[in-house]
Structure formats: structure tokens, C-alpha cells
Scaffold this motif. Structure first.
Motif: not given
Length: 532
Positions: A296, A471, A494-496, A508, A512, A522, A524, A529
Motif C-alpha cells: 500500500g 476496486a 493491484t486494485v484500480w 479500501m 487492507k 492500490f 488509486l 488509498r
């Protein structure tokens, strides 16, 4: 009578003083004897495995060079360890084959900082011989770091005899040999628990030495030991025939733990090949020195396709820079072989992929190539291959290779993409699904069938793999992705997000909280974030 009493008192005082003097003399002699024994025993100040790295002013075990010939070691300025196998003849220790006496080998080391890792020939691997070796090293007054490799399981090696000896002190490091036939089928929890007990009894810095071919199948239990016992480090040794699978097995381990927990006992050729792979396919957590390991903390620049965006990203705090790639004239009669930065067909940002790449190379940041067409993959990667020696940071190769929730079919089929990237395979693969925004479809999510289909594709691949996940659909799909992460330590998420999606910071934070910190990136905007 008074005179008699006075004499008796005087005599008593004299006797007490004599006894006190004798007692003091005994204490002084005993102290001197202990100090003399300690002086004779001393090999070198306590040198821990970590202090070997500190001694050479490095924080990465990969920076230690390993030698097999004492006459070829660097004289100064190079962090190094010499591998020696010893036999014994006529009461003296020799290198296996009888070419050099141990004293000559140690003389070669004296002008250098290079340490020595000693293994006894198989027929001499017993506790009595090991103690003789320790005494010989003390007699030689070695100042360089010393590691002695000893068998974990042997009928002739009595661990209690060895560890209870006063000769074994914290100035010698022990390497528990798990490269031999006992561990050909893998290293289980029982074995590492036994090593943990032995290391605690030894109360010294210890290593476990593992054959590269057994590494990945035993990694879960090895990592358990490394995390449990901070006195234990891992040495990976290349005692078998090396292939790409072995290289990527070592990379998986490197990407999955702190870089000061592993040493790489590789020959020159293997080390060169591994450095080649580990630079561009290595974890951003290692490259950007994120400690503790928290994905993160990696800062992203998303959709970086214009000159204004690339200038901001290269000069700002972004660590990983993502850009979208198509061909000039994509899907038209005027389509060329020139890769450009473009998110959708018809976009033109006056920037070629090569220009974009050069700007990132200047600042040594990481990069993610988001391929929007299959046609652009090979031309772009040919450019990357040409500039390979200038690239220092991680490279991710991204494509949506499967159809996602309620989405259109992918324009980049999985097999075709995996075939195309053989042009430059030393990278992290970012393999995702086509997606659409939830909008009012609140039940939209990734299904177990989708993640299982992805696992069927990825299970035979060797590279590190990250799965880009939209996400707003991740919270409802967490069980599915948690299952996927458990299939391999090579996997991360990988979060987008898209600017039109309904994503909250609390969502989020939830992800986490659920995930292992090192395994979810992340990508983002700052306001989304997680801060958990």
C-alpha cells in the motif's frame, strides 16, 4: 589473663588476614585463567549473519559474492564468502582433493574481508571432527567471518556433544545443511522445527542452506522458520542443474521476504542470469526499499499518456508509472508498427512509447505497460529489449486477457498475449479481466469461475503475477480473490478504479485489513488509498 586474651585476638586477626589474602589470590588466579582461556578461545568478535551485510555496507544478500577458489577472491572492496570443502590427512585439514592446506587458504583470506564457509567431506561429518575444526580455526586466529556447514540428520553427528562444548561460542556461525538427500522430496515443518530447536540451543546466528531445486516446494515451511527465528537466515545454493524454473523459484522467494534474510550461494553464471531476471521482474517493495513490506506504500501514476502527465509523474512522488499502449493508426487502414501512448482507438497524445520509456529510464522509476491491443505488444517489447541495459526498475506487462463481470470480450486473448511477451519475459505479468462499472447493478462481481479460469492459465507460468482488480467490485469478490492468492506466493493483487466508479476509502481500508500487507497494491487516487 588479659595478656593471653590480647595475644589470642591478635593471632585471630593475623589468621583472618592470611585467609583473606589467600582467598584474594585464588580469585585473581582464577580470573586470569578465565581471561587467558577466553583469549586463547577467541576467534573473532561476534559476527552475526546480518553484521556480515553491515560489514560490507550492503543491505541485500544478493550483493555478497561467492567464490570457490581462494586464489581468485577480490583483495578488497568486495563483499565475499569462500566455499571450501575440507578433508583430513595426516592430522591436517586440506581442501578436498588435497591441493591446499587450511592454513594456506586462511593466509589467502587475511589480506581481504572475505569470509569462509566450510563443509567437511562426507566421511568426516561427525561432531568430533567438527570440534577439531573449531579448535584449528581458533589456533589459526582467523579474523574473517566463519560459517561451518553441518548435517542436520546424521547418525555420526551428535548435536548435543557439539553444542554443549565450550569450543562452540557465538563467534562461529552454523549452517544447517538441508541440501542433501534427506531433503530431496522437500523440507517439511518437522525438519524446520528441529532446526529451530538446535539453533536456539546453539544461541548463535544460524543459516539453513537449501538446494535451489527444493526451494519453492518447501518455501512455506522455510519462511515460517525465517519469520519465527530472527537468528536464522537462508542460503540458496545451486547444487543442481539450473534452468529457468530454478531462477524464477529463487525470484519468488526473493520477492516474498526481506532482502537481508537471504544469501545466494550462486556461481558467476547463475548470479549474472539471476540479476538479469531480478532487476526487471523484482518486487517494487524491494526496489523502493519499502520496509516493513507494505504494498500500500507504493505510489502510482495511472493512465500516464501525455507529456504533461509523464513530466508530473517522473518529477513527483510516483514510484510506478502506468501508461496505455496502442499502435499509431490502430485498427485503421493506416495502422503502423509504431507503438504510441493511447488509451482508446483514435487517441493521439503526440508521444511515442519509446519517448515515454526514455523519460522513465532517466529517473529509474518502475513502469507498467498497459497494452490496449495485441498488435502493439511485440513492437513495444522489441524497443524495451533494445534498451534493456539502461532499465533499472521493475517492469509490469498488463493486458485484460479474460472476460470479466458483464463485460465485453477481450481484444487480447490469453494465449496470444503470453506468446507475444516471450519477446521480453523478465517482467511481472499483470493479467486481468475486461470490466464495466457497476452503476446500478449492485450485484456485479467477479465469480469463482472467473478466478479459477485465471488460475488454470497462470499455474504453469514462472513469472511473478499480479491481478488487476476493479476496486468497486473487490469487496463483494474478496472470498474469490482470497482463494486465488492462496494458490501461489507469486500472486498479488493491484486494485484500480475509474473516476466514474463508486468507491469509498472505507472499502479500501476493509481490503487492507483482510489482506497480507505485501500482497495488495492500490493504484488509486490519494483520497482513496487505505490508511488502515
Amino acid at each position: 589473663m588479659a595478656k593471653l586474651n590480647h595475644r589470642l585476638v591478635s593471632l585471630g586477626v593475623v589468621c583472618a588476614l592470611v585467609i583473606l589474602g589467600l582467598l584474594i589470590a585464588v580469585i585473581v588466579l582464577a580470573t586470569r585463567k578465565r581471561e587467558g582461556a577466553k583469549e586463547d578461545k577467541q576467534l573473532t568478535p561476534h559476527v552475526s549473519a546480518l553484521s556480515i551485510l553491515q560489514q560490507y555496507n550492503v543491505d541485500d544478500g544478493l550483493n555478497i559474492t561467492w567464490y570457490t577458489n581462494s586464489t581468485s577472491i577480490a583483495r578488497e572492496g568486495v563483499a565475499g564468502m569462500l566455499n571450501v570443502e575440507l578433508t583430513k590427512e595426516a592430522g591436517k585439514f586440506y581442501s578436498n582433493g588435497g591441493q591446499l592446506e587450511l592454513s594456506n587458504i586462511l593466509d589467502n583470506l587475511k589480506p581481504t574481508d572475505t569470509g569462509i564457509k566450510i563443509k567437511l567431506e562426507t566421511k568426516f561429518q561427525n561432531s568430533t571432527m567438527a570440534l577439531e575444526l573449531v579448535r584449528e580455526l581458533r589456533r589459526q586466529k582467523v579474523k574473517n567471518p566463519v560459517i561451518i556447514t553441518l548435517p542436520v540428520f546424521s547418525q555420526t553427528f551428535k548435536w548435543q556433544q557439539f553444542l554443549s562444548s565450550e569450543e562452540v561460542d557465538n563467534d562461529i556461525m552454523i549452517s544447517f545443511d538441508l541440501t542433501v538427500k534427506c531433503c530431496d522430496t522437500g523440507i517439511g515443518r518437522g525438519t524446520v522445527e528441529y532446526v529451530d530447536i538446535l539453533c536456539n540451543q546453539a544461541d548463535v546466528k544460524c543459516f539453513i542452506e537449501v538446494d535451489i531445486r527444493n526451494l519453492l516446494k518447501s518455501w512455506q515451511d522455510i519462511k515460517w522458520l525465517l519469520n519465527r527465528n530472527h537468528n536464522v537466515l537462508l542460503i540458496i545454493s545451486d547444487t543442481s542443474v539450473i534452468n529457468n524454473e530454478s531462477l524464477y523459484d529463487s525470484l519468488t522467494v526473493r520477492n516474498d521476504i526481506d532482502k537481508n534474510k537471504v544469501l545466494y550461494n550462486f556461481g558467476e553464471t547463475l548470479k549474472r542470469e539471476f540479476l538479469h531476471v531480478a532487476s526487471t521482474a523484482g518486487s517494487p517493495l524491494l526496489y523502493f526499499d519499502i520496509n516493513p513490506r507494505d504494498a500500500g506504500k507504493i505510489i502510482w501514476s495511472h493512465n500516464t499518456d501525455t507529456w504533461e502527465q509523464i513530466n508530473k509523474a517522473t518529477s513527483g512522488e510516483a514510484m510506478m508509472i502506468e501508461g496505455d499502449i496502442m499502435l499509431l493508426g490502430q485498427d485503421t487502414s493506416n495502422q503502423t508498427e509504431l507503438p504510441i501512448m493511447a488509451h482508446t482507438v483514435g487517441d493521439y497524445n503526440n508521444m511515442t512509447f519509446e519517448q515515454w520509456l526514455d523519460e522513465i529510464i532517466k529517473v529509474d522509476k518502475g513502469m507498467k505497460f498497459d497494452f490496449k491491443s495485441l498488435d502493439a505488444v511485440k513492437p513495444a517489447l522489441r524497443i524495451v529489449q533494445r534498451k534493456r541495459d539502461k532499465i533499472k526498475g521493475p517492469i509490469w506487462l498488463n493486458a485484460d486477457i479474460l472476460t470479466g463481470p458483464n463485460a465485453t470480450h477481450t481484444r487480447i486473448p490469453a494465449d496470444d498475449f503470453l506468446d507475444a511477451i516471450t519477446q521480453f519475459p523478465e517482467a511481472t505479468l499483470s493479467l486481468g479481466w475486461t470490466t464495466v462499472s457497476k452503476r446500478t447493478n449492485y450485484n456485479l462481481k467477479y465469480t469463482m469461475a472467473m478466478v479459477q479460469e485465471m488460475q488454470n492459465i497462470c499455474k504453469t507460468l514462472q513469472q511473478p503475477i499480479t491481478f488487476p482488480v476493479r476496486a468497486e467490485q473487490l469487496v463483494d469478490s474478496w472470498d474469490e480473490f482470497n482463494w486465488l492468492l492462496k494458490q501461489s506466493r507469486r500472486y498479488t493483487l493491484t486494485v484500480w478504479t475509474s473516476h466514474t466508479d463508486n468507491v469509498t476509502k472505507s472499502d479500501m481500508n476493509y481490503i487492507k485489513q483482510q489482506a497480507e500487507a505485501s500482497r495488495v497494491y492500490f493504484d488509486l487516487p490519494e483520497q482513496l488509498r487505505p490508511t488502515f
